[in-house]
Design a protein around this motif. Structure first.
Motif, PDB file in Angstrom:
ATOM      1  N   ILE A 100     -29.671  -9.745  -8.387  1.00 36.44           N
ATOM      2  CA  ILE A 100     -28.993  -9.997  -6.813  1.00 36.44           C
ATOM      3  C   ILE A 100     -27.118  -9.831  -6.580  1.00 36.44           C
ATOM      4  O   ILE A 100     -27.021  -9.208  -6.123  1.00 36.44           O
ATOM      5  N   GLY A 101     -26.627 -10.858  -7.945  1.00 39.59           N
ATOM      6  CA  GLY A 101     -24.613 -10.102  -8.211  1.00 39.59           C
ATOM      7  C   GLY A 101     -24.857  -8.365  -8.655  1.00 39.59           C
ATOM      8  O   GLY A 101     -24.136  -8.590  -7.681  1.00 39.59           O
ATOM      9  N   LEU A 102     -25.991  -8.362  -8.955  1.00 43.23           N
ATOM     10  CA  LEU A 102     -25.157  -6.881  -9.575  1.00 43.23           C
ATOM     11  C   LEU A 102     -25.380  -5.955  -8.745  1.00 43.23           C
ATOM     12  O   LEU A 102     -24.643  -5.301  -8.028  1.00 43.23           O
ATOM     13  N   SER A 103     -26.585  -6.050  -7.954  1.00 45.53           N
ATOM     14  CA  SER A 103     -26.956  -5.690  -5.941  1.00 45.53           C
ATOM     15  C   SER A 103     -25.520  -5.809  -5.632  1.00 45.53           C
ATOM     16  O   SER A 103     -25.100  -4.614  -4.877  1.00 45.53           O
ATOM     17  N   THR A 104     -24.815  -7.034  -5.155  1.00 43.19           N
ATOM     18  CA  THR A 104     -24.685  -7.272  -4.417  1.00 43.19           C
ATOM     19  C   THR A 104     -22.955  -6.597  -4.480  1.00 43.19           C
ATOM     20  O   THR A 104     -22.021  -5.961  -3.877  1.00 43.19           O
ATOM     21  N   ALA A 105     -22.674  -6.485  -6.210  1.00 44.26           N
ATOM     22  CA  ALA A 105     -21.673  -6.356  -6.879  1.00 44.26           C
ATOM     23  C   ALA A 105     -21.396  -4.181  -7.081  1.00 44.26           C
ATOM     24  O   ALA A 105     -20.508  -3.603  -5.941  1.00 44.26           O
ATOM     25  N   ALA A 106     -22.690  -3.519  -6.594  1.00 48.69           N
ATOM     26  CA  ALA A 106     -22.873  -2.559  -6.480  1.00 48.69           C
ATOM     27  C   ALA A 106     -22.431  -2.608  -5.328  1.00 48.69           C
ATOM     28  O   ALA A 106     -22.388  -1.331  -4.620  1.00 48.69           O
ATOM     29  N   THR A 107     -22.861  -3.010  -4.570  1.00 46.98           N
ATOM     30  CA  THR A 107     -22.775  -3.151  -2.493  1.00 46.98           C
ATOM     31  C   THR A 107     -20.736  -2.514  -2.487  1.00 46.98           C
ATOM     32  O   THR A 107     -20.772  -1.728  -1.031  1.00 46.98           O
ATOM     33  N   VAL A 108     -20.684  -3.270  -2.742  1.00 43.83           N
ATOM     34  CA  VAL A 108     -19.190  -3.789  -3.103  1.00 43.83           C
ATOM     35  C   VAL A 108     -18.360  -2.483  -3.203  1.00 43.83           C
ATOM     36  O   VAL A 108     -17.083  -2.676  -2.863  1.00 43.83           O
ATOM     37  N   ILE A 109     -18.696  -2.024  -4.750  1.00 44.70           N
ATOM     38  CA  ILE A 109     -18.128  -1.369  -5.006  1.00 44.70           C
ATOM     39  C   ILE A 109     -18.328   0.592  -4.670  1.00 44.70           C
ATOM     40  O   ILE A 109     -17.862   1.441  -4.290  1.00 44.70           O
ATOM     41  N   ALA A 110     -19.554   0.661  -3.974  1.00 41.06           N
ATOM     42  CA  ALA A 110     -20.240   1.875  -2.686  1.00 41.06           C
ATOM     43  C   ALA A 110     -19.167   1.929  -2.008  1.00 41.06           C
ATOM     44  O   ALA A 110     -18.736   2.327  -1.377  1.00 41.06           O
ATOM     45  N   SER A 111     -19.132   0.521  -0.691  1.00 39.59           N
ATOM     46  CA  SER A 111     -17.704   0.210  -0.140  1.00 39.59           C
ATOM     47  C   SER A 111     -16.755   1.272  -0.215  1.00 39.59           C
ATOM     48  O   SER A 111     -15.721   1.479   0.559  1.00 39.59           O
ATOM     49  N   GLN A 112     -16.501   0.188  -1.486  1.00 40.51           N
ATOM     50  CA  GLN A 112     -14.694   0.364  -1.662  1.00 40.51           C
ATOM     51  C   GLN A 112     -14.991   2.175  -1.791  1.00 40.51           C
ATOM     52  O   GLN A 112     -13.442   2.738  -1.552  1.00 40.51           O
ATOM     53  N   ALA A 113     -15.816   2.481  -2.315  1.00 43.88           N
ATOM     54  CA  ALA A 113     -15.945   4.477  -2.498  1.00 43.88           C
ATOM     55  C   ALA A 113     -16.025   4.823  -1.194  1.00 43.88           C
ATOM     56  O   ALA A 113     -14.777   5.822  -1.110  1.00 43.88           O
ATOM     57  N   VAL A 114     -16.706   4.458   0.152  1.00 46.61           N
ATOM     58  CA  VAL A 114     -16.355   4.910   1.509  1.00 46.61           C
ATOM     59  C   VAL A 114     -15.187   5.116   2.181  1.00 46.61           C
ATOM     60  O   VAL A 114     -14.882   6.038   2.667  1.00 46.61           O
ATOM     61  N   ILE A 115     -14.329   4.101   1.522  1.00 48.61           N
ATOM     62  CA  ILE A 115     -13.241   3.041   2.035  1.00 48.61           C
ATOM     63  C   ILE A 115     -12.373   4.616   1.842  1.00 48.61           C
ATOM     64  O   ILE A 115     -11.383   5.225   2.068  1.00 48.61           O
ATOM     65  N   SER A 116     -11.653   4.716  -0.149  1.00 48.29           N
ATOM     66  CA  SER A 116     -10.938   5.270  -0.090  1.00 48.29           C
ATOM     67  C   SER A 116     -11.224   6.739  -0.272  1.00 48.29           C
ATOM     68  O   SER A 116     -10.347   7.749   0.334  1.00 48.29           O
ATOM     69  N   GLY A 117     -12.687   7.751  -0.055  1.00 46.35           N
ATOM     70  CA  GLY A 117     -12.868   8.748   0.228  1.00 46.35           C
ATOM     71  C   GLY A 117     -12.725   8.717   1.748  1.00 46.35           C
ATOM     72  O   GLY A 117     -12.113   9.704   2.645  1.00 46.35           O
ATOM     73  N   GLY A 118     -12.830   7.844   2.655  1.00 46.38           N
ATOM     74  CA  GLY A 118     -12.195   8.151   4.446  1.00 46.38           C
ATOM     75  C   GLY A 118     -10.758   7.708   4.278  1.00 46.38           C
ATOM     76  O   GLY A 118     -10.282   9.022   5.176  1.00 46.38           O
ATOM     77  N   TYR A 119     -10.141   7.264   3.742  1.00 46.37           N
ATOM     78  CA  TYR A 119      -8.519   7.756   3.196  1.00 46.37           C
ATOM     79  C   TYR A 119      -7.945   8.782   2.503  1.00 46.37           C
ATOM     80  O   TYR A 119      -7.630   9.327   3.464  1.00 46.37           O
TER      81      TYR A 119
END
Length: 433
Positions: A100-119
């Motif tokens: 569950i912790g690993l999945s949460t970390a993966a979600t945060v990383i994927a969200s950061q990728a979306v934010i960086s890609g948006g910029y």
């Protein structure tokens, strides 16, 4: 397959017949692409070369995804009751919370990728003329791609919160997610076809059947999700229409604005000879007039003459161009041509992935033996037009007003071109479109 319920894959519904099971399966397949989408949305141009990407995909991502999905399939064959949650039930009990912790970390990383890609996508759209200027902050002195755009960050935050509250649960969001992923896959396939058609050496007899296969598969997934249009599939479509309208309105509005400026403008070739017949008083220093129209007298220059009745010793008509390539060679960055009577025409070129820095580009002219621009002796003049929406001209009136709103809220030239606020003079003028 008809006797099993597809609840194991988010977005799936209970299948009671082979036809509905096929539709449910097709609409659920995009969820298997979540890891791929997260990786694909990262800014690959910040990675040094394509080799690291190839090695990561072939030797890490692909084996991990294959083992993951085959493992879930094997679990369902051995224990059909695990259909309720095959991902977490596929790990030992002691590994549940770490997973569950690993999945949460993966979600945060994927969200950061979306934010960086948006910029990055927003900055490129600004450079290509499809979005108004926005304040862009660089977060690294070494990597040009590490940027932060506050307005995009706030829009993403508000949009995410509104979406979560509106749909209420991840299950309700499943269909919207499926349409967005399959739509992206289809658009990517079309872009790949266009790129490969111009660069690939594959014979047409082989190329077009392969291209048709990719498009047909993507269309099958997309239409399988569109079946649930009223269940949430409408949301990404509506969002896409809104964003497309904003992009097209800004792009078309800029074209109409430039056309009006050119139509009402004064030709530089006829203006200068007439001006020199009765030359105004000259003052020390260099004046740089920002203009997007070559050969037309900048409105800022006309207003400066009208109100101040002076000219500087040197007057530079500067145009900043964005080329259709990521980066422009330093040798092609700046060109300065002499017009006459201490007037010069300068052009600064940037790629769509670069951030303009007008004072720096001008100062580097002296490094090549060109004109010297003293930062403390150079004043920048810019025109800031006020958009007046007019019926039955250009775009529909609501788009004219939308363009006017976007134009009023665009970032000032001081921020976008990195011009010191203490060295800039902005002169306004109304323009009807």
């Amino acid at each position: 397959m008809s006797k099993y319920c597809m609840r194991s894959i988010p977005g799936g519904d209970c299948a009671s017949s082979s036809s509905t099971a096929g539709t449910a399966f097709s609409s659920s397949v995009p969820w298997c692409w979540r890891s791929r989408a997260a990786k694909r949305s990262t800014r690959t141009w910040d990675i040094s070369g394509r080799r690291p990407i190839q090695y990561a995909w072939n030797y890490l991502v692909l084996p991990a995804l294959t083992l993951n999905y085959l493992g879930q399939g094997a679990l369902l064959l051995a224990n059909p009751e695990a259909v309720s949650n095959p991902f977490y039930m596929g790990v030992p009990q002691w590994a549940l919370y770490p997973m569950i912790g690993l999945s949460t970390a993966a979600t945060v990383i994927a969200s950061q990728a979306v934010i960086s890609g948006g910029y990055s996508a927003a900055r490129q759209a600004i450079q290509l003329g499809y979005l108004p200027r926005m304040a862009i902050k660089h977060t690294s002195h070494e990597t040009i791609g590490q940027i932060y755009i506050p307005s995009i960050n706030w829009m993403l935050m508000v949009g995410t919160i509104a979406t979560v509250i509106g749909f209420g649960s991840s299950t309700a969001l499943a269909t919207a997610y499926g349409v967005s992923v399959t739509g992206t896959m289809l658009i990517t396939s079309f872009m790949l076809i266009v790129a490969m058609r111009h660069r690939s050496t594959i014979p047409p007899a082989l190329f077009w059947p392969l291209a048709a296969l990719f498009v047909l598969v993507d269309l099958a997934f997309l239409f399988a999700n569109l079946v649930k249009f009223m269940d949430g599939a409408w949301f990404p479509i509506l969002l896409g229409v809104v964003v497309f309208t904003l992009l097209r309105t800004w792009g078309r509005g800029r074209q109409l604005l430039q056309a009006e400026i050119i139509k009402d403008g004064i030709k530089l070739d006829t203006f200068l000879p007439g001006l020199m017949l009765s030359p105004p008083v000259r003052v020390q220093g260099t004046a740089v007039f920002l203009t997007a129209q070559k050969g037309i007298v900048p409105k800022a220059l006309l207003h400066n003459l009208k109100h101040n009745k002076v000219l500087h010793e040197r007057n530079v008509l500067l145009t900043v161009e964005t080329k259709g390539i990521p980066f422009v060679n330093a040798d092609s960055r700046l060109t300065i041509d002499t017009i006459g009577a201490d007037f010069y025409r300068a052009t600064i070129r940037y790629g769509f992935m670069e951030t303009p820095d007008v004072p720096l580009a001008l100062m580097r002219s002296a490094d090549k033996g060109g004109m010297c621009f003293d930062p403390m002796d150079t004043t920048y003049f810019a025109s800031r037009e006020t958009i007046v929406a007019t019926p039955k001209r250009g775009m529909p009136i609501w788009r004219d007003r939308l363009f006017g709103f976007m134009h009023r809220n665009a970032a000032p030239a001081t921020d976008f071109f990195r011009i010191p606020a203490t060295r800039l003079v902005e002169l306004g003028a109304p323009v009807e479109i």
